[in-house]
Design a protein around this motif. Structure first.
Motif, PDB file in Angstrom:
ATOM      1  N   HIS A  21       9.376 -19.946 -12.539  1.00  0.00           N
ATOM      2  CA  HIS A  21       9.477 -18.510 -12.756  1.00  0.00           C
ATOM      3  C   HIS A  21       8.070 -17.970 -12.947  1.00  0.00           C
ATOM      4  O   HIS A  21       7.504 -18.061 -14.034  1.00  0.00           O
ATOM      5  N   TRP A  22       7.503 -17.387 -11.903  1.00  0.00           N
ATOM      6  CA  TRP A  22       6.117 -16.948 -11.930  1.00  0.00           C
ATOM      7  C   TRP A  22       6.070 -15.442 -12.145  1.00  0.00           C
ATOM      8  O   TRP A  22       6.652 -14.683 -11.387  1.00  0.00           O
ATOM      9  N   SER A  23       5.345 -15.013 -13.148  1.00  0.00           N
ATOM     10  CA  SER A  23       5.168 -13.585 -13.384  1.00  0.00           C
ATOM     11  C   SER A  23       4.129 -13.043 -12.406  1.00  0.00           C
ATOM     12  O   SER A  23       3.338 -13.794 -11.811  1.00  0.00           O
ATOM     13  N   ALA A  24       4.128 -11.715 -12.243  1.00  0.00           N
ATOM     14  CA  ALA A  24       3.136 -11.091 -11.371  1.00  0.00           C
ATOM     15  C   ALA A  24       1.723 -11.411 -11.841  1.00  0.00           C
ATOM     16  O   ALA A  24       0.818 -11.656 -11.034  1.00  0.00           O
ATOM     17  N   GLU A  25       1.527 -11.434 -13.152  1.00  0.00           N
ATOM     18  CA  GLU A  25       0.204 -11.730 -13.701  1.00  0.00           C
ATOM     19  C   GLU A  25      -0.227 -13.167 -13.390  1.00  0.00           C
ATOM     20  O   GLU A  25      -1.374 -13.413 -13.004  1.00  0.00           O
ATOM     21  N   SER A  26       0.710 -14.119 -13.544  1.00  0.00           N
ATOM     22  CA  SER A  26       0.328 -15.512 -13.299  1.00  0.00           C
ATOM     23  C   SER A  26       0.098 -15.766 -11.816  1.00  0.00           C
ATOM     24  O   SER A  26      -0.762 -16.565 -11.448  1.00  0.00           O
ATOM     25  N   ILE A  27       0.840 -15.081 -10.948  1.00  0.00           N
ATOM     26  CA  ILE A  27       0.594 -15.213  -9.512  1.00  0.00           C
ATOM     27  C   ILE A  27      -0.823 -14.749  -9.194  1.00  0.00           C
ATOM     28  O   ILE A  27      -1.582 -15.432  -8.502  1.00  0.00           O
ATOM     29  N   ARG A  28      -1.193 -13.591  -9.715  1.00  0.00           N
ATOM     30  CA  ARG A  28      -2.536 -13.057  -9.470  1.00  0.00           C
ATOM     31  C   ARG A  28      -3.608 -14.031  -9.958  1.00  0.00           C
ATOM     32  O   ARG A  28      -4.581 -14.309  -9.262  1.00  0.00           O
ATOM     33  N   GLU A  29      -3.429 -14.575 -11.147  1.00  0.00           N
ATOM     34  CA  GLU A  29      -4.410 -15.494 -11.707  1.00  0.00           C
ATOM     35  C   GLU A  29      -4.567 -16.756 -10.866  1.00  0.00           C
ATOM     36  O   GLU A  29      -5.676 -17.270 -10.692  1.00  0.00           O
ATOM     37  N   HIS A  30      -3.460 -17.254 -10.328  1.00  0.00           N
ATOM     38  CA  HIS A  30      -3.508 -18.497  -9.568  1.00  0.00           C
ATOM     39  C   HIS A  30      -4.040 -18.325  -8.147  1.00  0.00           C
ATOM     40  O   HIS A  30      -4.341 -19.316  -7.475  1.00  0.00           O
ATOM     41  N   LEU A  31      -4.181 -17.097  -7.688  1.00  0.00           N
ATOM     42  CA  LEU A  31      -4.624 -16.870  -6.313  1.00  0.00           C
ATOM     43  C   LEU A  31      -6.133 -17.024  -6.127  1.00  0.00           C
ATOM     44  O   LEU A  31      -6.628 -16.881  -5.011  1.00  0.00           O
ATOM     45  N   LEU A  32      -6.872 -17.357  -7.172  1.00  0.00           N
ATOM     46  CA  LEU A  32      -8.326 -17.441  -7.049  1.00  0.00           C
ATOM     47  C   LEU A  32      -8.742 -18.344  -5.894  1.00  0.00           C
ATOM     48  O   LEU A  32      -9.532 -17.945  -5.036  1.00  0.00           O
ATOM     49  N   LEU A  33      -8.221 -19.558  -5.861  1.00  0.00           N
ATOM     50  CA  LEU A  33      -8.533 -20.476  -4.762  1.00  0.00           C
ATOM     51  C   LEU A  33      -7.235 -21.008  -4.180  1.00  0.00           C
ATOM     52  O   LEU A  33      -6.540 -21.810  -4.802  1.00  0.00           O
ATOM     53  N   TYR A  34      -6.912 -20.544  -2.996  1.00  0.00           N
ATOM     54  CA  TYR A  34      -5.647 -20.791  -2.322  1.00  0.00           C
ATOM     55  C   TYR A  34      -5.920 -21.743  -1.153  1.00  0.00           C
ATOM     56  O   TYR A  34      -6.581 -21.381  -0.190  1.00  0.00           O
ATOM     57  N   ALA A  35      -5.419 -22.965  -1.242  1.00  0.00           N
ATOM     58  CA  ALA A  35      -5.638 -23.967  -0.198  1.00  0.00           C
ATOM     59  C   ALA A  35      -4.464 -23.995   0.769  1.00  0.00           C
ATOM     60  O   ALA A  35      -3.308 -24.135   0.350  1.00  0.00           O
ATOM     61  N   VAL A  36      -4.756 -23.859   2.050  1.00  0.00           N
ATOM     62  CA  VAL A  36      -3.751 -23.910   3.113  1.00  0.00           C
ATOM     63  C   VAL A  36      -3.986 -25.196   3.896  1.00  0.00           C
ATOM     64  O   VAL A  36      -5.071 -25.410   4.442  1.00  0.00           O
ATOM     65  N   THR A  37      -2.985 -26.047   3.963  1.00  0.00           N
ATOM     66  CA  THR A  37      -3.203 -27.387   4.505  1.00  0.00           C
ATOM     67  C   THR A  37      -3.327 -27.399   6.020  1.00  0.00           C
ATOM     68  O   THR A  37      -2.797 -26.541   6.723  1.00  0.00           O
ATOM     69  N   ASP A  38      -4.033 -28.408   6.508  1.00  0.00           N
ATOM     70  CA  ASP A  38      -4.151 -28.673   7.945  1.00  0.00           C
ATOM     71  C   ASP A  38      -4.629 -30.110   8.108  1.00  0.00           C
ATOM     72  O   ASP A  38      -5.804 -30.416   7.883  1.00  0.00           O
ATOM     73  N   ARG A  39      -3.710 -30.997   8.515  1.00  0.00           N
ATOM     74  CA  ARG A  39      -4.056 -32.419   8.620  1.00  0.00           C
ATOM     75  C   ARG A  39      -5.027 -32.722   9.749  1.00  0.00           C
ATOM     76  O   ARG A  39      -5.581 -33.820   9.819  1.00  0.00           O
ATOM     77  N   ALA A  40      -5.254 -31.757  10.633  1.00  0.00           N
ATOM     78  CA  ALA A  40      -6.183 -31.979  11.733  1.00  0.00           C
ATOM     79  C   ALA A  40      -7.587 -32.301  11.245  1.00  0.00           C
ATOM     80  O   ALA A  40      -8.393 -32.886  11.975  1.00  0.00           O
ATOM     81  N   TRP A  41      -7.909 -31.917   9.996  1.00  0.00           N
ATOM     82  CA  TRP A  41      -9.260 -32.113   9.477  1.00  0.00           C
ATOM     83  C   TRP A  41      -9.417 -33.386   8.654  1.00  0.00           C
ATOM     84  O   TRP A  41     -10.518 -33.680   8.183  1.00  0.00           O
ATOM     85  N   LEU A  42      -8.366 -34.161   8.463  1.00  0.00           N
ATOM     86  CA  LEU A  42      -8.393 -35.197   7.424  1.00  0.00           C
ATOM     87  C   LEU A  42      -9.086 -36.498   7.816  1.00  0.00           C
ATOM     88  O   LEU A  42      -9.442 -37.280   6.941  1.00  0.00           O
ATOM     89  N   ARG A  43      -9.226 -36.773   9.095  1.00  0.00           N
ATOM     90  CA  ARG A  43      -9.943 -37.969   9.563  1.00  0.00           C
ATOM     91  C   ARG A  43      -9.404 -39.251   8.919  1.00  0.00           C
ATOM     92  O   ARG A  43     -10.164 -40.061   8.371  1.00  0.00           O
ATOM     93  N   GLY A  44      -8.078 -39.416   8.964  1.00  0.00           N
ATOM     94  CA  GLY A  44      -7.470 -40.645   8.472  1.00  0.00           C
ATOM     95  C   GLY A  44      -7.062 -40.628   7.020  1.00  0.00           C
ATOM     96  O   GLY A  44      -6.360 -41.533   6.559  1.00  0.00           O
ATOM     97  N   ARG A  45      -7.502 -39.629   6.274  1.00  0.00           N
ATOM     98  CA  ARG A  45      -7.083 -39.519   4.871  1.00  0.00           C
ATOM     99  C   ARG A  45      -5.662 -38.971   4.803  1.00  0.00           C
ATOM    100  O   ARG A  45      -5.163 -38.383   5.762  1.00  0.00           O
ATOM    101  N   THR A  46      -4.998 -39.143   3.681  1.00  0.00           N
ATOM    102  CA  THR A  46      -3.642 -38.612   3.557  1.00  0.00           C
ATOM    103  C   THR A  46      -3.687 -37.206   2.954  1.00  0.00           C
ATOM    104  O   THR A  46      -4.546 -36.897   2.116  1.00  0.00           O
ATOM    105  N   LEU A  47      -2.747 -36.378   3.385  1.00  0.00           N
ATOM    106  CA  LEU A  47      -2.712 -35.014   2.872  1.00  0.00           C
ATOM    107  C   LEU A  47      -2.420 -34.963   1.371  1.00  0.00           C
ATOM    108  O   LEU A  47      -3.100 -34.226   0.642  1.00  0.00           O
ATOM    109  N   PRO A  48      -1.447 -35.729   0.863  1.00  0.00           N
ATOM    110  CA  PRO A  48      -1.228 -35.692  -0.588  1.00  0.00           C
ATOM    111  C   PRO A  48      -2.475 -36.048  -1.393  1.00  0.00           C
ATOM    112  O   PRO A  48      -2.755 -35.415  -2.425  1.00  0.00           O
ATOM    113  N   ASP A  49      -3.245 -37.040  -0.938  1.00  0.00           N
ATOM    114  CA  ASP A  49      -4.459 -37.408  -1.654  1.00  0.00           C
ATOM    115  C   ASP A  49      -5.469 -36.263  -1.652  1.00  0.00           C
ATOM    116  O   ASP A  49      -6.112 -35.978  -2.671  1.00  0.00           O
ATOM    117  N   CYS A  50      -5.608 -35.596  -0.494  1.00  0.00           N
ATOM    118  CA  CYS A  50      -6.561 -34.493  -0.407  1.00  0.00           C
ATOM    119  C   CYS A  50      -6.114 -33.307  -1.253  1.00  0.00           C
ATOM    120  O   CYS A  50      -6.945 -32.628  -1.872  1.00  0.00           O
TER     121      CYS A  50
END
Length: 238
Positions: A21-50
């Motif tokens: 249950h995320w409040s509007a305030e907590s959503i705003r606070e958490h948006l500072l650094l938003y990571a969008v995944t793309d395994r094309a860049w991982l060079r053999g590493r696993t996505l969960p680890d990254c």
């Protein structure tokens, strides 16, 4: 935010089906650094680890976005979501699925991010319920205002620079980004070419943070890359 602080982020209470249950305030606070995944860049590493390393460095929002999954696309995405969700949940970091509302509902993700040509924001909200986080991509003031009216919790605005991950995206100027931020009351993240070197360009636009792909997942050290991004984003986000 309600709940007990865990690590770098405060944890929220978990409701039915595992969705926070995320409040509007907590959503705003958490948006500072938003990571969008793309395994094309991982060079053999696993996505969960990254993802785990990125969160350790300060990543505060994660979206599972894989535009080119393997031949077992749905099953592969389901497996990835089930691996990454508990990592995010343990850190108190929102975990969203790109486009796939059904998958988000199935795994109990915190929400979904939809584009202008994906499922309508209002329909995603109807399916996922009032506690879900629904983000919407926008490139104009009109799109941004329509998304807010439809019930979006935040906007992703870009691309601010040409990128390899979205080469067909229409560029959004920093002036237009500022106009969008002024036109809506919900938080906005800038996306497209945002990295530690360019984050200063977001100053004065009114964004709540930056959304990145390669700046984290192409980095040799995702934790260090995330830490550098957080340091720069804090200078421009008020």
């Amino acid at each position: 935010m309600a709940g007990e602080a865990t690590g770098q982020h405060a944890r929220v209470a978990i409701g039915p089906r595992g969705r926070g249950h995320w409040s509007a305030e907590s959503i705003r606070e958490h948006l500072l650094l938003y990571a969008v995944t793309d395994r094309a860049w991982l060079r053999g590493r696993t996505l969960p680890d990254c993802v785990r390393e990125a969160i350790a460095g300060g990543t505060s929002f994660v979206q599972l976005r894989e535009k080119h999954p393997g031949h077992d696309g749905h099953d592969e995405m389901l497996a990835l979501a089930r691996e990454i969700l508990p990592i995010c949940r343990a850190a108190g970091v929102p975990f969203l699925i790109d486009d796939d509302v059904a998958l988000a509902a199935k795994v109990g993700a915190d929400g979904v991010h939809v584009g202008q040509e994906d499922m309508a924001c209002s329909e995603a909200r109807r399916i996922l319920g009032p506690d879900a986080i629904v983000g919407v991509s926008a490139q104009t003031v009109a799109e941004a205002c329509a998304a807010e009216e439809a019930g979006a919790d935040y906007l992703g605005v870009g691309a601010l620079h040409p990128t390899a991950t979205k080469p067909d995206a229409v560029d959004v100027t920093y002036d237009e980004l500022a106009r969008i931020c002024s036109a809506v009351s919900i938080p906005v993240v800038g996306i497209g070419g945002v990295d530690a070197a360019s984050a200063h360009e977001l100053a004065g636009t009114g964004v709540a943070g930056g959304a990145v792909v390669s700046a984290i997942f192409a980095a040799d050290d995702p934790e260090a890359a995330a830490r550098a991004l957080v340091r720069e984003l804090r200078k421009v986000v008020r």
